[in-house]
Design a protein around this motif. Sequence first.
Motif, PDB file in Angstrom:
ATOM      1  N   ARG A  46       0.838  -1.195   0.000  1.00 35.96           N
ATOM      2  CA  ARG A  46       0.000   0.000   0.000  1.00 35.96           C
ATOM      3  C   ARG A  46       0.873   1.245   0.000  1.00 35.96           C
ATOM      4  O   ARG A  46       1.694   1.445   0.908  1.00 35.96           O
ATOM      5  N   LEU A  47       0.711   2.081  -1.020  1.00 32.02           N
ATOM      6  CA  LEU A  47       1.417   3.359  -1.093  1.00 32.02           C
ATOM      7  C   LEU A  47       0.410   4.493  -0.967  1.00 32.02           C
ATOM      8  O   LEU A  47      -0.714   4.402  -1.474  1.00 32.02           O
ATOM      9  N   LEU A  48       0.837   5.561  -0.310  1.00 31.91           N
ATOM     10  CA  LEU A  48      -0.004   6.749  -0.163  1.00 31.91           C
ATOM     11  C   LEU A  48       0.442   7.800  -1.164  1.00 31.91           C
ATOM     12  O   LEU A  48       1.605   8.208  -1.183  1.00 31.91           O
ATOM     13  N   LEU A  49      -0.500   8.235  -2.004  1.00 31.49           N
ATOM     14  CA  LEU A  49      -0.260   9.351  -2.919  1.00 31.49           C
ATOM     15  C   LEU A  49      -0.733  10.617  -2.231  1.00 31.49           C
ATOM     16  O   LEU A  49      -1.913  10.755  -1.886  1.00 31.49           O
ATOM     17  N   THR A  50       0.189  11.560  -2.039  1.00 32.50           N
ATOM     18  CA  THR A  50      -0.131  12.767  -1.287  1.00 32.50           C
ATOM     19  C   THR A  50       0.643  13.948  -1.852  1.00 32.50           C
ATOM     20  O   THR A  50       1.389  13.808  -2.829  1.00 32.50           O
ATOM     21  N   ASN A  51       0.470  15.092  -1.244  1.00 32.87           N
ATOM     22  CA  ASN A  51       1.104  16.307  -1.750  1.00 32.87           C
ATOM     23  C   ASN A  51       2.385  16.630  -0.989  1.00 32.87           C
ATOM     24  O   ASN A  51       2.577  16.216   0.160  1.00 32.87           O
ATOM     25  N   HIS A  52       3.262  17.401  -1.637  1.00 29.70           N
ATOM     26  CA  HIS A  52       4.382  17.996  -0.925  1.00 29.70           C
ATOM     27  C   HIS A  52       3.811  18.979   0.110  1.00 29.70           C
ATOM     28  O   HIS A  52       2.756  19.574  -0.111  1.00 29.70           O
ATOM     29  N   PRO A  53       4.488  19.168   1.242  1.00 26.76           N
ATOM     30  CA  PRO A  53       4.028  20.161   2.211  1.00 26.76           C
ATOM     31  C   PRO A  53       3.884  21.538   1.561  1.00 26.76           C
ATOM     32  O   PRO A  53       4.729  21.945   0.766  1.00 26.76           O
ATOM     33  N   LEU A  70       0.614   1.394   8.438  1.00 20.21           N
ATOM     34  CA  LEU A  70      -0.629   1.651   7.717  1.00 20.21           C
ATOM     35  C   LEU A  70      -0.392   1.782   6.219  1.00 20.21           C
ATOM     36  O   LEU A  70      -1.274   1.468   5.416  1.00 20.21           O
ATOM     37  N   VAL A  71       0.767   2.275   5.849  1.00 17.06           N
ATOM     38  CA  VAL A  71       1.171   2.311   4.445  1.00 17.06           C
ATOM     39  C   VAL A  71       2.616   1.841   4.362  1.00 17.06           C
ATOM     40  O   VAL A  71       3.353   1.863   5.348  1.00 17.06           O
ATOM     41  N   ASP A  72       3.001   1.433   3.172  1.00 18.03           N
ATOM     42  CA  ASP A  72       4.358   0.918   2.967  1.00 18.03           C
ATOM     43  C   ASP A  72       5.289   1.922   2.305  1.00 18.03           C
ATOM     44  O   ASP A  72       6.476   1.638   2.132  1.00 18.03           O
ATOM     45  N   GLY A  73       4.754   3.063   1.920  1.00 19.07           N
ATOM     46  CA  GLY A  73       5.582   4.069   1.275  1.00 19.07           C
ATOM     47  C   GLY A  73       4.733   5.215   0.773  1.00 19.07           C
ATOM     48  O   GLY A  73       3.499   5.231   0.943  1.00 19.07           O
ATOM     49  N   PHE A  74       5.399   6.172   0.147  1.00 14.18           N
ATOM     50  CA  PHE A  74       4.729   7.415  -0.242  1.00 14.18           C
ATOM     51  C   PHE A  74       5.143   7.843  -1.646  1.00 14.18           C
ATOM     52  O   PHE A  74       6.300   7.663  -2.042  1.00 14.18           O
ATOM     53  N   ILE A  75       4.179   8.387  -2.369  1.00 15.85           N
ATOM     54  CA  ILE A  75       4.437   9.099  -3.615  1.00 15.85           C
ATOM     55  C   ILE A  75       3.896  10.508  -3.408  1.00 15.85           C
ATOM     56  O   ILE A  75       2.722  10.670  -3.063  1.00 15.85           O
ATOM     57  N   SER A  76       4.718  11.516  -3.569  1.00 12.43           N
ATOM     58  CA  SER A  76       4.253  12.882  -3.347  1.00 12.43           C
ATOM     59  C   SER A  76       4.459  13.718  -4.590  1.00 12.43           C
ATOM     60  O   SER A  76       5.345  13.452  -5.407  1.00 12.43           O
ATOM     61  N   TYR A  77       3.632  14.742  -4.713  1.00 16.37           N
ATOM     62  CA  TYR A  77       3.699  15.626  -5.877  1.00 16.37           C
ATOM     63  C   TYR A  77       3.258  17.022  -5.462  1.00 16.37           C
ATOM     64  O   TYR A  77       2.578  17.186  -4.451  1.00 16.37           O
ATOM     65  N   PRO A  78       3.633  18.047  -6.219  1.00 19.27           N
ATOM     66  CA  PRO A  78       3.222  19.419  -5.873  1.00 19.27           C
ATOM     67  C   PRO A  78       1.741  19.640  -6.163  1.00 19.27           C
ATOM     68  O   PRO A  78       1.256  19.295  -7.238  1.00 19.27           O
ATOM     69  N   VAL A  79       1.030  20.187  -5.197  1.00 23.51           N
ATOM     70  CA  VAL A  79      -0.390  20.479  -5.379  1.00 23.51           C
ATOM     71  C   VAL A  79      -0.571  21.488  -6.505  1.00 23.51           C
ATOM     72  O   VAL A  79       0.196  22.439  -6.642  1.00 23.51           O
ATOM     73  N   GLY A  80      -1.594  21.277  -7.295  1.00 23.45           N
ATOM     74  CA  GLY A  80      -1.888  22.214  -8.377  1.00 23.45           C
ATOM     75  C   GLY A  80      -1.086  21.971  -9.639  1.00 23.45           C
ATOM     76  O   GLY A  80      -1.131  22.795 -10.563  1.00 23.45           O
ATOM     77  N   ALA A  81      -0.371  20.842  -9.689  1.00 25.49           N
ATOM     78  CA  ALA A  81       0.418  20.547 -10.892  1.00 25.49           C
ATOM     79  C   ALA A  81      -0.517  20.342 -12.082  1.00 25.49           C
ATOM     80  O   ALA A  81      -1.394  19.480 -12.054  1.00 25.49           O
TER      81      ALA A  81
END
Length: 370
Positions: A46-53, A70-81
């Motif tokens: 399970r990976l969490l897709l979320t935003n950069h702070p 609860l999750v095994d890792g993270f993928i983050s991206y800039p909000v509003g991309a």
Amino acid sequence: MDRVESFMDLTSTQRVLIYRLGSLGDMVVALPALHLIKQSFPRARRLLLTNHPVHAKAPAASAVLGNSGLVDGFISYPVGARSFMPLAKLWWQIARFRPQVLVYLAASRGDDHVKRDARFFRACGISKIIGLPLGPSAKSTYFPETELWEHESARLSRMIRSLGTCDLDDKRSWDLGLTDEEKKSARNALSGLGGAPYVVCGAGTKMQAKDWGKENWRKLLTRLSAEMPDRALVMVGAKEDAEVSDYAASEWRGSVGNLCGGLSVRESAAVMSNAELFMGPDSGPMHLAAAVGVPCACVFAARDKPGAWYPMGQANRVIYHRVDCMQCYLETCVVQKKKCLTSITVDEVFSAAMDAWKSGKKAAFTEDRV
């Protein structure tokens, strides 16, 4: 075969992507949903897709969930991309993970926006999407008998009810999975209090519209210290909150520990887990305190729906003044001069804090006797 069974059949080889944006409070209120997802896909990656702070005082999702499992890792991206390169990079990261299921825990921002998200995720190769907030059911429910709105945790749980039900009153639904090392760091941070029982205050906030003011917090804590002469005071928050915390605690009669910026989010949760009371504005630390079972006395601006972001728990006390401009969603309030907050008196918050403190002590006594 019903929908739940079809999801469960895939758990042995499943790769699940969970979509949840936000910072500290947003992640904490999603804990029951994240526990349900883990229970539904126990052997999945399970990976969490979320935003950069988006703010210096806003911790990343990884800082909140840490090694909770609860999750095994993270993928983050800039909000509003919206430009090609950031979206192409995000598409590649998701496609490389090859998730078969997406659990959508983002807020409803209108059907057109949600459908656009769905098209993007399907273009990433995801065949099953759970929890898309579409149509009338996507809107938060209003309860006229209490004049409160559905809590965000309840809304998230409702949107993924095909996976099962979340018991929001079960403390296991709020388990952060704090590690022994995090608890040890908390004990070390509290060593200067000499073992005294303590209360916690998080006076800082990253949003001007939620700021009750350092003078109000100083007056409140000064008055409370007279009622709690044998209690220590612990101030929590980001490093940017250290100065306002020093001022707010300047007349506390007992021991004071200003831990702002000195601990991780999860270490701060471990500190708060043994506190008798939390006081603060509508904030991430408030949600963190509620998650670890600490009674909260909270000062709420009326910028959002009453009830939607209240701390979870029976012993909590919230001060929310309904004004004609409520639900404005402003982050900076200039025209109305924060009248929803400035109308909240120190007397009100003092009474709420004492009530929450006594309720929490009574609940703890009952649990001990049981």
